[in-house]
Design an enzyme around this catalytic site. Structure first.
Site, PDB file in Angstrom:
ATOM      1  N   ASP A  10       0.818  -0.832  -0.020  1.00  0.00           N
ATOM      2  CA  ASP A  10       0.025   0.154   0.031  1.00  0.00           C
ATOM      3  C   ASP A  10       0.704   1.046  -0.167  1.00  0.00           C
ATOM      4  O   ASP A  10       1.348   1.080   0.850  1.00  0.00           O
ATOM      5  CB  ASP A  10      -0.472   0.353   1.471  1.00  0.00           C
ATOM      6  CG  ASP A  10      -1.584   1.253   0.946  1.00  0.00           C
ATOM      7  OD1 ASP A  10      -1.485   2.136   0.442  1.00  0.00           O
ATOM      8  OD2 ASP A  10      -2.675   0.710   2.305  1.00  0.00           O
ATOM      9  N   ILE A  11       0.439   1.732  -0.884  1.00  0.00           N
ATOM     10  CA  ILE A  11       1.889   3.034  -0.860  1.00  0.00           C
ATOM     11  C   ILE A  11       1.423   4.450  -0.114  1.00  0.00           C
ATOM     12  O   ILE A  11       2.031   4.731   0.028  1.00  0.00           O
ATOM     13  CB  ILE A  11       1.610   3.491  -2.614  1.00  0.00           C
ATOM     14  CG1 ILE A  11       2.997   4.195  -2.522  1.00  0.00           C
ATOM     15  CG2 ILE A  11       0.022   4.792  -2.661  1.00  0.00           C
ATOM     16  CD1 ILE A  11       2.575   4.964  -4.253  1.00  0.00           C
ATOM     17  N   ASN A  48      -6.931  12.004 -11.616  1.00  0.00           N
ATOM     18  CA  ASN A  48      -8.289  12.401 -12.668  1.00  0.00           C
ATOM     19  C   ASN A  48      -7.755  13.668 -12.809  1.00  0.00           C
ATOM     20  O   ASN A  48      -7.754  14.649 -12.192  1.00  0.00           O
ATOM     21  CB  ASN A  48      -9.711  12.002 -12.061  1.00  0.00           C
ATOM     22  CG  ASN A  48     -10.011  12.999 -11.031  1.00  0.00           C
ATOM     23  OD1 ASN A  48     -10.167  14.160 -11.218  1.00  0.00           O
ATOM     24  ND2 ASN A  48     -10.692  11.884 -10.268  1.00  0.00           N
ATOM     25  N   VAL A  57      -5.987   3.881  -5.722  1.00  0.00           N
ATOM     26  CA  VAL A  57      -4.936   4.327  -5.152  1.00  0.00           C
ATOM     27  C   VAL A  57      -5.446   5.634  -4.904  1.00  0.00           C
ATOM     28  O   VAL A  57      -5.138   5.869  -3.470  1.00  0.00           O
ATOM     29  CB  VAL A  57      -3.649   4.161  -5.678  1.00  0.00           C
ATOM     30  CG1 VAL A  57      -4.209   4.909  -6.999  1.00  0.00           C
ATOM     31  CG2 VAL A  57      -2.978   4.749  -4.390  1.00  0.00           C
ATOM     32  N   ASP A  58      -5.512   6.375  -5.592  1.00  0.00           N
ATOM     33  CA  ASP A  58      -6.510   8.640  -5.638  1.00  0.00           C
ATOM     34  C   ASP A  58      -7.198   8.739  -4.149  1.00  0.00           C
ATOM     35  O   ASP A  58      -7.008   9.175  -3.427  1.00  0.00           O
ATOM     36  CB  ASP A  58      -7.302   8.351  -6.902  1.00  0.00           C
ATOM     37  CG  ASP A  58      -7.221  10.585  -6.533  1.00  0.00           C
ATOM     38  OD1 ASP A  58      -6.609  10.472  -6.069  1.00  0.00           O
ATOM     39  OD2 ASP A  58      -8.157  10.428  -7.485  1.00  0.00           O
ATOM     40  N   GLY A  95      -5.849  -0.271 -13.003  1.00  0.00           N
ATOM     41  CA  GLY A  95      -7.001   0.198 -12.247  1.00  0.00           C
ATOM     42  C   GLY A  95      -7.916   0.067 -13.139  1.00  0.00           C
ATOM     43  O   GLY A  95      -8.719  -0.253 -13.858  1.00  0.00           O
ATOM     44  N   TYR A 119      -8.565   3.275 -14.669  1.00  0.00           N
ATOM     45  CA  TYR A 119      -8.415   3.152 -16.528  1.00  0.00           C
ATOM     46  C   TYR A 119      -8.413   2.171 -17.475  1.00  0.00           C
ATOM     47  O   TYR A 119      -7.818   2.944 -18.553  1.00  0.00           O
ATOM     48  CB  TYR A 119      -7.808   4.646 -16.286  1.00  0.00           C
ATOM     49  CG  TYR A 119      -7.590   5.787 -16.178  1.00  0.00           C
ATOM     50  CD1 TYR A 119      -9.059   6.248 -15.311  1.00  0.00           C
ATOM     51  CD2 TYR A 119      -6.596   6.722 -15.577  1.00  0.00           C
ATOM     52  CE1 TYR A 119      -9.813   7.493 -15.413  1.00  0.00           C
ATOM     53  CE2 TYR A 119      -7.217   8.437 -15.482  1.00  0.00           C
ATOM     54  CZ  TYR A 119      -8.531   8.286 -15.755  1.00  0.00           C
ATOM     55  OH  TYR A 119      -9.330   9.554 -15.191  1.00  0.00           O
TER      56      TYR A 119
HETATM   57  N1  AR6 Z   1      -1.545   1.505  -3.285  1.00  0.00           N
HETATM   58  C1  AR6 Z   1      -0.629   0.869  -4.891  1.00  0.00           C
HETATM   59  N2  AR6 Z   1      -1.713   1.305  -5.306  1.00  0.00           N
HETATM   60  C2  AR6 Z   1      -3.006   0.874  -4.833  1.00  0.00           C
HETATM   61  C3  AR6 Z   1      -3.277   1.225  -4.233  1.00  0.00           C
HETATM   62  C4  AR6 Z   1      -2.438   1.590  -2.469  1.00  0.00           C
HETATM   63  N3  AR6 Z   1      -3.133   2.015  -1.689  1.00  0.00           N
HETATM   64  N4  AR6 Z   1      -4.697   1.133  -4.551  1.00  0.00           N
HETATM   65  C5  AR6 Z   1      -4.991   0.896  -5.561  1.00  0.00           C
HETATM   66  N5  AR6 Z   1      -3.763   0.614  -6.225  1.00  0.00           N
HETATM   67  P1  AR6 Z   1      -6.693   3.042 -10.034  1.00  0.00           P
HETATM   68  P2  AR6 Z   1      -5.682   4.134 -12.725  1.00  0.00           P
HETATM   69  C6  AR6 Z   1      -3.461  -0.022  -7.567  1.00  0.00           C
HETATM   70  O1  AR6 Z   1      -8.097   2.422 -10.130  1.00  0.00           O
HETATM   71  O2  AR6 Z   1      -6.608   3.149 -13.330  1.00  0.00           O
HETATM   72  C7  AR6 Z   1      -9.573   7.001  -9.674  1.00  0.00           C
HETATM   73  O3  AR6 Z   1     -11.101   6.878  -9.299  1.00  0.00           O
HETATM   74  C8  AR6 Z   1      -4.479  -0.758  -8.247  1.00  0.00           C
HETATM   75  O4  AR6 Z   1      -4.274  -1.971  -7.891  1.00  0.00           O
HETATM   76  O5  AR6 Z   1      -6.140   3.479  -8.635  1.00  0.00           O
HETATM   77  O6  AR6 Z   1      -4.948   5.062 -13.188  1.00  0.00           O
HETATM   78  C9  AR6 Z   1      -9.115   8.412  -9.640  1.00  0.00           C
HETATM   79  O7  AR6 Z   1      -9.598   9.044  -9.101  1.00  0.00           O
HETATM   80  C10 AR6 Z   1      -3.662  -0.507  -9.610  1.00  0.00           C
HETATM   81  O8  AR6 Z   1      -2.233  -1.217 -10.379  1.00  0.00           O
HETATM   82  O9  AR6 Z   1      -6.104   4.606 -11.192  1.00  0.00           O
HETATM   83  C11 AR6 Z   1      -9.389   8.147 -11.694  1.00  0.00           C
HETATM   84  O10 AR6 Z   1     -10.083   8.724 -11.396  1.00  0.00           O
HETATM   85  C12 AR6 Z   1      -3.323   0.409 -10.003  1.00  0.00           C
HETATM   86  O11 AR6 Z   1      -3.068   1.393  -8.149  1.00  0.00           O
HETATM   87  C13 AR6 Z   1      -8.640   7.043 -11.840  1.00  0.00           C
HETATM   88  O12 AR6 Z   1      -9.123   6.200 -10.367  1.00  0.00           O
HETATM   89  C14 AR6 Z   1      -4.129   1.829 -10.506  1.00  0.00           C
HETATM   90  O13 AR6 Z   1      -4.976   2.036 -10.244  1.00  0.00           O
HETATM   91  C15 AR6 Z   1      -7.873   6.610 -12.238  1.00  0.00           C
HETATM   92  O14 AR6 Z   1      -7.835   5.352 -12.055  1.00  0.00           O
END
Ligand code: AR6
Length: 175
Positions: free
Chosen positions: A10-11, A24, A33-34, A123, A125
């Site tokens: 978890d980052i 976003n 992660v956001d 994730g 996206y």
């Molecule tokens: N620590 C590290 N990585 C994580 C964590 C965490 N705590 N939680 C999830 N991931 P995503 P995107 C990973 O969906 O695809 C949001 O709603 C996850 O497994 O977070 O760039 C924003 O507001 C995946 O591999 O980001 C935008 O609207 C990676 O983080 C949209 O999602 C990215 O997944 C961005 O989508």
């Protein structure tokens, strides 16, 4: 010191100079992660994002902006906006590389030593993980070779599939 490290976790728990958020364009917070970063970092991050939204109308895909880290262990967050995957014909690869490059450039400007990336766009996206990992890894590796800062990048993989992909890339680099 190895310039690239890969971990699974978890980052939001990391204490480095800056963690990167997969944000976003509206910097509105969301899921993934956001959501985790805003939840752990508290209101200060959202307030700074709102200010950036007012000043420059958010952040275009491929760009990145800096806020403080609020209550996070890391003092700064780099909010990078990756592309939404539409099948690969809408410049997604270049936009993804630019999201990493913009974050690295911010870290360079601030002379951050260690920053950590999540797997941007893989994730919500929907970017295919293998292709995304190659773009992320190559972009970071090239930048670190050419620049003094940042000195080190940690890829923080949340899911096992990404972790194994990055492990393979780092092993290929060593061999
Ligand atoms: N620590 C590290 N990585 C994580 C964590 C965490 N705590 N939680 C999830 N991931 P995503 P995107 C990973 O969906 O695809 C949001 O709603 C996850 O497994 O977070 O760039 C924003 O507001 C995946 O591999 O980001 C935008 O609207 C990676 O983080 C949209 O999602 C990215 O997944 C961005 O989508």
């Amino acid at each position: 010191m190895e310039k690239i490290e890969v971990i699974q976790g978890d980052i939001t728990k990391l204490k480095v100079d800056a963690i990167v958020n997969a944000a976003n364009s509206q910097l509105m917070g969301g899921g993934g992660v956001d959501g985790a970063i805003h939840k752990a970092g508290g209101i200060k991050i959202a307030e700074e994002c709102a200010k950036i939204r007012e000043q420059q109308n958010g952040c275009l895909p491929g760009n990145a902006v800096l806020t403080s880290g609020g209550n996070l262990p890391s003092p700064y967050v780099i909010h990078a906006v990756g592309p939404i995957w539409h099948g690969g014909k809408r410049n997604e690869a270049e936009i993804l590389a630019n999201a990493y490059l913009s974050s690295l450039q911010l870290a360079k400007d601030k002379r951050f030593s260690v920053i950590a990336f999540p797997n941007i766009s893989t994730g919500v996206y929907g970017y295919p993980k293998k292709e995304a990992s190659q773009i992320a890894f190559n972009t970071v590796n090239k930048f670190l070779t050419k620049n003094e800062f940042p000195k080190k990048v940690i890829f923080v993989c949340f899911d096992e599939e990404n972790y194994l992909l990055y492990k393979e890339l780092i092993q290929n680099l060593a061999s």
